[in-house]
Design a protein around this motif. Sequence first.
Motif, PDB file in Angstrom:
ATOM      1  N   LEU A 212       0.824  -1.206   0.000  1.00 14.22           N
ATOM      2  CA  LEU A 212       0.000   0.000   0.000  1.00 14.22           C
ATOM      3  C   LEU A 212       0.861   1.260   0.000  1.00 14.22           C
ATOM      4  O   LEU A 212       0.483   2.274  -0.588  1.00 14.22           O
ATOM      5  N   ASP A 213       2.021   1.186   0.646  1.00  7.08           N
ATOM      6  CA  ASP A 213       2.921   2.339   0.640  1.00  7.08           C
ATOM      7  C   ASP A 213       3.429   2.619  -0.780  1.00  7.08           C
ATOM      8  O   ASP A 213       3.532   3.784  -1.197  1.00  7.08           O
ATOM      9  N   GLU A 214       3.734   1.570  -1.531  1.00  9.91           N
ATOM     10  CA  GLU A 214       4.178   1.740  -2.918  1.00  9.91           C
ATOM     11  C   GLU A 214       3.068   2.328  -3.774  1.00  9.91           C
ATOM     12  O   GLU A 214       3.300   3.222  -4.590  1.00  9.91           O
ATOM     13  N   ALA A 215       1.862   1.811  -3.591  1.00  8.06           N
ATOM     14  CA  ALA A 215       0.725   2.322  -4.360  1.00  8.06           C
ATOM     15  C   ALA A 215       0.478   3.794  -4.045  1.00  8.06           C
ATOM     16  O   ALA A 215       0.229   4.601  -4.954  1.00  8.06           O
ATOM     17  N   GLU A 216       0.571   4.139  -2.770  1.00  7.91           N
ATOM     18  CA  GLU A 216       0.352   5.529  -2.373  1.00  7.91           C
ATOM     19  C   GLU A 216       1.418   6.442  -2.975  1.00  7.91           C
ATOM     20  O   GLU A 216       1.111   7.539  -3.454  1.00  7.91           O
ATOM     21  N   ARG A 217       2.660   5.985  -2.953  1.00  9.74           N
ATOM     22  CA  ARG A 217       3.744   6.784  -3.511  1.00  9.74           C
ATOM     23  C   ARG A 217       3.561   6.978  -5.013  1.00  9.74           C
ATOM     24  O   ARG A 217       3.770   8.068  -5.554  1.00  9.74           O
ATOM     25  N   SER A 218       3.154   5.917  -5.700  1.00  6.42           N
ATOM     26  CA  SER A 218       2.936   5.992  -7.150  1.00  6.42           C
ATOM     27  C   SER A 218       1.826   6.974  -7.479  1.00  6.42           C
ATOM     28  O   SER A 218       1.974   7.831  -8.365  1.00  6.42           O
ATOM     29  N   LEU A 219       0.708   6.880  -6.787  1.00  9.64           N
ATOM     30  CA  LEU A 219      -0.419   7.780  -7.054  1.00  9.64           C
ATOM     31  C   LEU A 219      -0.081   9.221  -6.681  1.00  9.64           C
ATOM     32  O   LEU A 219      -0.545  10.162  -7.341  1.00  9.64           O
TER      33      LEU A 219
ATOM     34  N   LEU B   7       0.148  -2.635 -14.501  1.00  9.86           N
ATOM     35  CA  LEU B   7       0.221  -1.172 -14.451  1.00  9.86           C
ATOM     36  C   LEU B   7      -1.022  -0.581 -13.783  1.00  9.86           C
ATOM     37  O   LEU B   7      -1.492   0.487 -14.163  1.00  9.86           O
ATOM     38  N   THR B   8      -1.548  -1.269 -12.799  1.00  7.43           N
ATOM     39  CA  THR B   8      -2.786  -0.807 -12.172  1.00  7.43           C
ATOM     40  C   THR B   8      -2.639   0.578 -11.570  1.00  7.43           C
ATOM     41  O   THR B   8      -3.495   1.450 -11.746  1.00  7.43           O
ATOM     42  N   ASP B   9      -1.545   0.798 -10.845  1.00  9.86           N
ATOM     43  CA  ASP B   9      -1.328   2.100 -10.211  1.00  9.86           C
ATOM     44  C   ASP B   9      -1.078   3.176 -11.257  1.00  9.86           C
ATOM     45  O   ASP B   9      -1.630   4.282 -11.183  1.00  9.86           O
ATOM     46  N   TYR B  10      -0.247   2.866 -12.241  1.00 11.29           N
ATOM     47  CA  TYR B  10       0.111   3.834 -13.280  1.00 11.29           C
ATOM     48  C   TYR B  10      -1.100   4.188 -14.144  1.00 11.29           C
ATOM     49  O   TYR B  10      -1.349   5.362 -14.436  1.00 11.29           O
ATOM     50  N   ALA B  11      -1.871   3.163 -14.534  1.00 15.66           N
ATOM     51  CA  ALA B  11      -3.051   3.399 -15.368  1.00 15.66           C
ATOM     52  C   ALA B  11      -4.096   4.227 -14.635  1.00 15.66           C
ATOM     53  O   ALA B  11      -4.700   5.140 -15.209  1.00 15.66           O
ATOM     54  N   ALA B  12      -4.304   3.920 -13.353  1.00 16.49           N
ATOM     55  CA  ALA B  12      -5.282   4.680 -12.568  1.00 16.49           C
ATOM     56  C   ALA B  12      -4.869   6.138 -12.465  1.00 16.49           C
ATOM     57  O   ALA B  12      -5.694   7.048 -12.602  1.00 16.49           O
ATOM     58  N   ALA B  13      -3.583   6.369 -12.224  1.00 19.19           N
ATOM     59  CA  ALA B  13      -3.096   7.743 -12.098  1.00 19.19           C
ATOM     60  C   ALA B  13      -3.211   8.488 -13.423  1.00 19.19           C
ATOM     61  O   ALA B  13      -3.641   9.647 -13.458  1.00 19.19           O
ATOM     62  N   LYS B  14      -2.827   7.854 -14.534  1.00 19.66           N
ATOM     63  CA  LYS B  14      -2.868   8.526 -15.830  1.00 19.66           C
ATOM     64  C   LYS B  14      -4.306   8.775 -16.285  1.00 19.66           C
ATOM     65  O   LYS B  14      -4.578   9.785 -16.949  1.00 19.66           O
ATOM     66  N   ALA B  15      -5.229   7.888 -15.937  1.00 22.02           N
ATOM     67  CA  ALA B  15      -6.639   8.149 -16.233  1.00 22.02           C
ATOM     68  C   ALA B  15      -7.102   9.381 -15.462  1.00 22.02           C
ATOM     69  O   ALA B  15      -7.827  10.241 -15.996  1.00 22.02           O
ATOM     70  N   GLY B  16      -6.674   9.482 -14.212  1.00 20.69           N
ATOM     71  CA  GLY B  16      -7.017  10.647 -13.410  1.00 20.69           C
ATOM     72  C   GLY B  16      -6.393  11.923 -13.947  1.00 20.69           C
ATOM     73  O   GLY B  16      -7.024  12.984 -13.957  1.00 20.69           O
ATOM     74  N   VAL B  17      -5.151  11.830 -14.419  1.00 19.46           N
ATOM     75  CA  VAL B  17      -4.460  12.991 -14.971  1.00 19.46           C
ATOM     76  C   VAL B  17      -5.175  13.499 -16.220  1.00 19.46           C
ATOM     77  O   VAL B  17      -5.354  14.705 -16.412  1.00 19.46           O
ATOM     78  N   THR B  18      -5.602  12.560 -17.085  1.00 18.86           N
ATOM     79  CA  THR B  18      -6.326  12.954 -18.299  1.00 18.86           C
ATOM     80  C   THR B  18      -7.638  13.644 -17.954  1.00 18.86           C
ATOM     81  O   THR B  18      -7.983  14.684 -18.526  1.00 18.86           O
ATOM     82  N   ALA B  19      -8.377  13.088 -16.990  1.00 17.39           N
ATOM     83  CA  ALA B  19      -9.639  13.700 -16.572  1.00 17.39           C
ATOM     84  C   ALA B  19      -9.394  15.056 -15.912  1.00 17.39           C
ATOM     85  O   ALA B  19     -10.159  16.015 -16.124  1.00 17.39           O
ATOM     86  N   LEU B  20      -8.334  15.161 -15.124  1.00 12.83           N
ATOM     87  CA  LEU B  20      -7.966  16.429 -14.505  1.00 12.83           C
ATOM     88  C   LEU B  20      -7.711  17.491 -15.571  1.00 12.83           C
ATOM     89  O   LEU B  20      -8.205  18.621 -15.470  1.00 12.83           O
TER      90      LEU B  20
END
Length: 378
Positions: free
Chosen positions: A183-190, A232-245
């Motif tokens: 969870l710490d890795e996921a949090e850092r990635s996001l 790439l679950t963490d990366y894909a989730a973040a990039k989807a959020g970045v695009t929507a942002l």
Amino acid sequence: MDSGRGNLPPARESWYSPLSIDMLLRVLNITILHPFVAWIIPLCFRAEHHAWDTKPMQVTMAWACFVTFLWAADVISHKVAYGMHREVDLGEEVIVITGGASGLGLLIAEVYGMRGATVAVLDIADHLENPEARGVTYYKCDVGDKKQVQKVAAEIERDLGAPTVLINNAAVVLGKRLLDMSLDEAERSLTTNLLAHFYTLRTFLPGMTRNEVGGTIVTVSSVIGHMGAAGLTDYAAAKAGVTALHKSLQAELKYEYPEIKTILVTPGQLSTPLFYGVQTPSNFFAPVVEPIDVAKEIIKNIDLGLSGHVGLPLYSRWADWYNVVPVGVQTILRRLSGIDASMSSFVGRRGAALSGDADVETTETSSKSKSTSKKAGK
């Protein structure tokens, strides 16, 4: 060291590897799909004294009219969507690039530095990959830490002036399945891949709104944000959020601050150490993109003072349509593309350093050798 090299995936090279659908499209765009060239053909027939009602004249003129209509429609569509351009004077621009110590970010920084713009690079590395980069001021900063961002922003404004261009490019790739990451890795990635965009925007955007010449915001996302991929679950989730942002921010700025331009970048696989080891299943339909090609498109849009969408290679510009086709077709396309198996050969930045293919951020790599994260500008 040798054992590390032995685990690296073999490179796919062949005599036809430079051939891709993107290259063919570039050739067509400067030949028969270009209005000027399309009109040259009927003019040549006319120079040979063909009558206006002959078949060659009618066919070529119809084609030229069609190509011209498409070109004009594209120009009008862009103006309706993004408005007029802003005036850009590189001598007055202060450009902030996150994740610019290497890769795509460093390329853009070097180009603008040589052209006389004032460039500030923010990265977690101890130094630039090219410490001799001209016109570039380096600030060590973890953009995932909002306090560091605010502190460095004050230093930039004091040293260089108020930023007018913000390029959010920093990224981190774990390359792990969801069940294998902590969870710490996921949090850092996001935090690095998504929340850092909020931190930099809230820090630098207010100054742009008060600036008479406006500004430009560049958001480097990824086609993975549209499609997702195993590993790439963490990366894909973040990039989807970045695009929507980015799209939401563009809507907020469009009418109140039209002088602030926004550029969304959604590249496919880049040939940078960040994704070292990942091999594209098709060099023709999904070629690996060179950072210089993406950098040229970003720089062109910034220089022209335009908003827009930069998508390379070709399939990344059509990724939105993937979610429109039936789910059965989506499954078939995923299997044919090999997207969910692409991370199986991933070794990342550390693997690139071991192979000797890239002398990049060695200080950062050694200091982070106990961590499973691979950090870099995209």
